[in-house]
Scaffold this active site. Sequence first.
Site, PDB file in Angstrom:
ATOM      1  N   MET A   1     -25.262   8.321  -9.080  1.00 54.50           N
ATOM      2  CA  MET A   1     -24.935   7.682  -7.823  1.00 54.50           C
ATOM      3  C   MET A   1     -24.616   8.763  -6.807  1.00 54.50           C
ATOM      4  O   MET A   1     -24.624   9.948  -7.117  1.00 54.50           O
ATOM      5  CB  MET A   1     -23.775   6.699  -7.991  1.00 54.50           C
ATOM      6  CG  MET A   1     -23.745   5.609  -6.964  1.00 54.50           C
ATOM      7  SD  MET A   1     -22.945   4.091  -7.553  1.00 54.50           S
ATOM      8  CE  MET A   1     -21.292   4.645  -7.883  1.00 54.50           C
ATOM      9  N   CYS A   2     -24.280   8.397  -5.604  1.00 60.66           N
ATOM     10  CA  CYS A   2     -24.160   9.336  -4.488  1.00 60.66           C
ATOM     11  C   CYS A   2     -22.772   9.214  -3.854  1.00 60.66           C
ATOM     12  O   CYS A   2     -21.948   8.440  -4.300  1.00 60.66           O
ATOM     13  CB  CYS A   2     -25.229   9.032  -3.443  1.00 60.66           C
ATOM     14  SG  CYS A   2     -26.862   8.740  -4.169  1.00 60.66           S
ATOM     15  N   GLN A   3     -22.538  10.004  -2.827  1.00 57.39           N
ATOM     16  CA  GLN A   3     -21.291   9.883  -2.081  1.00 57.39           C
ATOM     17  C   GLN A   3     -21.593   9.759  -0.601  1.00 57.39           C
ATOM     18  O   GLN A   3     -22.545  10.349  -0.084  1.00 57.39           O
ATOM     19  CB  GLN A   3     -20.368  11.071  -2.365  1.00 57.39           C
ATOM     20  CG  GLN A   3     -19.834  11.051  -3.791  1.00 57.39           C
ATOM     21  CD  GLN A   3     -18.475  11.696  -3.925  1.00 57.39           C
ATOM     22  OE1 GLN A   3     -17.753  11.904  -2.968  1.00 57.39           O
ATOM     23  NE2 GLN A   3     -18.114  12.003  -5.161  1.00 57.39           N
TER      24      GLN A   3
END
Length: 280
Positions: A1-3
Amino acid sequence: MCQLLGMNCNTPTDIMFSFEGFRRRGGITDHHADGFGIGFFEGKGVRLFHDDKPSANSPVADLVRAYQIKSENVIAHIRKASQGQTSLANTHPFMREMWGEYWLFAHNGHLIDFYPEQGEYYHAVGTTDSERAFCFILNRLRSRFATKPEPEVLFDAIAGLTHEIRRYGLFNFVMSNGDCLFAHASTLLHYIVRKAPFGKARLLDDDVMVDFSEVTTPNDKVSVIATLPLTRDETWSQLAVNELVMFQDGDIVLSDRPDNPVYMSAEEGLEIARAVGVSV
């Protein structure tokens, strides 16, 4: 996942303090090394920077730091790929024009089997679930409204579309048209509203401190939104699970929050991400 990283304020503001800590999560203090992007609204225009290399050591990120751009609305994203290869076409934030203004969108999460019908106006260039979701939202809004509706009507419409999409999985996102900024949490999304009296803050990801009283005026109001807090000595607030908010002039002005709000811990959010095969 990402930020995710976002900023909304009532006067053009420098985001470099927050960005310096944020970019280090792209390869130094964390492993989000599949590219990064950042977009700054300036009037009706947008300065948009993308790189498919890790943000921590990206020459593009160095350029952004040197530029010292000031903006009232900013969206940034560091990517840990869950769908789509590492490429510029799959790098957030994505940008489209609607109603004579630019829109930026960045997503953190994982949508399972989300393949909506091809819309009339907007089509994905890359292969991410994120860009498909953005195009879906814009297609539905533009089909429903020939011109931009009033803020409350627009917010309600985006809330309805968000409810539809989040049935497919994790859908943390930030989106802006340069006037306001929308933020939605499926799991983890935090924010802080900085206003007078301003104090000092130190980054969590770097040994850097700033005294905001030296770089602001008493009338400034700045909201920073991030997946996880960026500073160690400030009190960050958290969006509830499935909460959508709209920031304008540095403050939350509209909110769609569940009747019985639930707030997820960082550990719970990480576990959910790992369970669907991604990481935060």
